[in-house]
Motif scaffolding. Structure first.
Motif, PDB file in Angstrom:
ATOM      1  N   PHE A  16      -4.958   8.624   1.415  1.00 36.74           N
ATOM      2  CA  PHE A  16      -4.328   7.345   1.416  1.00 36.74           C
ATOM      3  C   PHE A  16      -5.663   6.564   1.695  1.00 36.74           C
ATOM      4  N   ARG A  17      -6.581   6.867   2.525  1.00 38.96           N
ATOM      5  CA  ARG A  17      -7.732   5.954   2.674  1.00 38.96           C
ATOM      6  C   ARG A  17      -8.344   5.656   1.489  1.00 38.96           C
ATOM      7  N   GLN A  18      -8.663   6.654   0.508  1.00 40.98           N
ATOM      8  CA  GLN A  18      -9.035   6.384  -0.660  1.00 40.98           C
ATOM      9  C   GLN A  18      -8.340   5.653  -1.503  1.00 40.98           C
ATOM     10  N   HIS A  19      -7.047   5.649  -1.415  1.00 40.14           N
ATOM     11  CA  HIS A  19      -6.131   4.827  -2.217  1.00 40.14           C
ATOM     12  C   HIS A  19      -6.266   3.322  -1.596  1.00 40.14           C
ATOM     13  N   VAL A  20      -6.294   3.025  -0.409  1.00 40.14           N
ATOM     14  CA  VAL A  20      -6.393   1.691   0.251  1.00 40.14           C
ATOM     15  C   VAL A  20      -7.674   1.182  -0.238  1.00 40.14           C
ATOM     16  N   LEU A  59       0.840  -1.198   0.031  1.00 34.63           N
ATOM     17  CA  LEU A  59       0.279   0.039   0.045  1.00 34.63           C
ATOM     18  C   LEU A  59       0.883   1.537  -0.019  1.00 34.63           C
ATOM     19  N   LEU A  60       1.705   1.330   0.791  1.00 30.57           N
ATOM     20  CA  LEU A  60       2.831   2.430   0.951  1.00 30.57           C
ATOM     21  C   LEU A  60       3.555   2.786  -0.539  1.00 30.57           C
ATOM     22  N   GLY A  61       4.088   1.611  -0.978  1.00 29.50           N
ATOM     23  CA  GLY A  61       4.719   1.785  -2.493  1.00 29.50           C
ATOM     24  C   GLY A  61       3.823   2.142  -3.412  1.00 29.50           C
ATOM     25  N   SER A  62       2.731   1.691  -3.379  1.00 34.52           N
ATOM     26  CA  SER A  62       1.889   2.225  -4.594  1.00 34.52           C
ATOM     27  C   SER A  62       1.210   3.426  -4.545  1.00 34.52           C
ATOM     28  N   PHE A  63       1.265   3.855  -3.318  1.00 33.64           N
ATOM     29  CA  PHE A  63       0.606   5.344  -2.803  1.00 33.64           C
ATOM     30  C   PHE A  63       1.722   6.313  -3.096  1.00 33.64           C
ATOM     31  N   ARG A  64       3.019   5.823  -2.622  1.00 30.05           N
ATOM     32  CA  ARG A  64       4.104   7.050  -2.782  1.00 30.05           C
ATOM     33  C   ARG A  64       4.716   6.961  -4.294  1.00 30.05           C
ATOM     34  N   SER A  65       4.429   6.227  -4.949  1.00 30.90           N
ATOM     35  CA  SER A  65       4.898   6.141  -6.596  1.00 30.90           C
ATOM     36  C   SER A  65       4.026   7.233  -6.994  1.00 30.90           C
ATOM     37  N   GLY A 109      -9.676  -5.329  -5.987  1.00 32.19           N
ATOM     38  CA  GLY A 109      -9.098  -6.598  -6.066  1.00 32.19           C
ATOM     39  C   GLY A 109      -7.301  -6.898  -6.171  1.00 32.19           C
ATOM     40  N   ARG A 110      -7.059  -5.586  -5.882  1.00 31.48           N
ATOM     41  CA  ARG A 110      -5.358  -5.388  -6.285  1.00 31.48           C
ATOM     42  C   ARG A 110      -4.653  -5.804  -4.891  1.00 31.48           C
ATOM     43  N   LEU A 111      -5.170  -6.101  -3.790  1.00 33.59           N
ATOM     44  CA  LEU A 111      -4.851  -6.688  -2.535  1.00 33.59           C
ATOM     45  C   LEU A 111      -4.646  -8.116  -2.502  1.00 33.59           C
ATOM     46  N   VAL A 112      -3.757  -8.701  -3.104  1.00 39.43           N
ATOM     47  CA  VAL A 112      -3.860 -10.151  -3.309  1.00 39.43           C
ATOM     48  C   VAL A 112      -2.642 -10.695  -2.193  1.00 39.43           C
ATOM     49  N   PRO A 113      -2.995 -11.454  -1.043  1.00 42.85           N
ATOM     50  CA  PRO A 113      -1.848 -12.022  -0.191  1.00 42.85           C
ATOM     51  C   PRO A 113      -0.835 -12.930  -0.943  1.00 42.85           C
TER      52      PRO A 113
END
Length: 312
Positions: A295-299, A118-124, A306-310
């Protein structure tokens, strides 16, 4: 920035200079730091004392020290200036949300895979936004939000507090973890009932994962024999790898191949639907500052897509 008027005509410059002198900075140093003449600083401090109605500082040798009234006053000055600085930061984030700071709390097990994603995709997209990170136990999730120590919490706890908003992000699969030399280790999938006679390793009863594991075993028709309890998943994996028992664990975020705790195998379960829900929590009664809202909206967007895949 121009001085901001305060009650009784007090201004922030005088309050800040009093705060600095009370903390041991000399008038000369204040003058040099602020780019104001020494007489100008001294006059501002005297005006402040006149407005308060009593001396706040007295000279001891070459140093100014607080009077008893000054000590009483300073506690409130510190609080007022802290609140003012928070307010100015909030205004700055409204004007420039990409320069804010997000206070993020998360359960330890999510720190190895979900938080970096989440941090990597947001801070990009918003590289100037800063984060303060705080690991939190299940039982402390509500506390960090109520105390204002976090803007957002990533966790597996579904809060029942009406003052907390909750959104489900994804379901993280759970698997049966067994030592590499275990009789079941050569299989890719098992029934949970196949482990009914095994010694189980688990988190404490206060942990959400423990509650899920106990319920899954009951659904499979048995009560697990708990051989050992420990406080974190990393230790739990190590205990399984050491051959001390089996456990129901998320395979997400496991260490790289070759690490000691990789001396275990994760087996899919076919007789029970084993998962833990991962969600995002934030305060209902407190408006998030712009950087935290972004960041909340990003998460939430990544969860909906469906991009949060374990990892497994």
């Amino acid at each position: 920035m121009e001085s901001m008027p305060y009650r009784h005509g007090m201004d922030t410059d005088a309050l800040r200079w009093f705060q600095q002198v009370a903390d041991g900075v000399t008038v000369t140093e204040v003058s040099e730091l602020e780019g104001v003449s020494q007489p100008g600083v001294s006059r501002a401090l005297r005006r402040l004392e006149t407005q308060v109605g009593t001396p706040l500082l007295h000279r001891s040798g070459r140093t100014l020290r607080m009077t008893r009234a000054g000590s009483a006053f300073k506690r409130h000055v510190d609080a007022v200036l802290h609140q003012l600085d928070d307010g100015l930061a909030a205004v700055n984030q409204v004007v420039e949300p990409d320069t804010g700071t997000v206070a993020l709390a998360f359960q330890v097990s999510l720190g190895a895979w979900l938080v970096p994603d989440l941090l990597g995709s947001f801070r990009s997209e918003r590289p100037q936004v800063q984060f303060t990170l705080n690991q939190v136990r299940d039982e402390d999730v509500a506390t960090v939000l109520a105390a204002g120590r976090a803007d957002l919490v990533l966790c597996t706890v579904r809060s029942q507090d009406r003052d907390v908003h909750h959104r489900r992000l994804l379901d993280e699969p759970l698997r049966l973890a067994v030592p590499a030399g275990h009789a079941l280790a050569g299989r890719s999938q098992v029934r949970l009932t196949d482990a009914a006679a095994e010694s189980f390793l688990a988190l404490p009863r206060s942990a959400s994962l423990r509650l899920i594991c106990d319920e899954l075993c009951r659904s499979a028709g048995f009560v697990p024999t708990i051989a050992l309890e420990c406080d974190d998943l990393h230790t739990l994996r190590g205990l399984v790898a050491a051959g001390l028992g089996v456990a129901l664990l998320p395979a997400s975020g496991r260490p790289p191949a070759g690490a000691p705790v990789e001396r275990l195998r994760y087996l899919d379960l076919v007789d029970v639907r084993a998962f833990q829900e991962i969600g995002l929590l934030w305060p209902a009664e407190r408006q998030l500052l712009p950087a935290a809202e972004l960041f909340r909206q990003h998460v939430l967007d990544r969860g909906r897509a469906g991009r949060l895949v374990p990892t497994s």
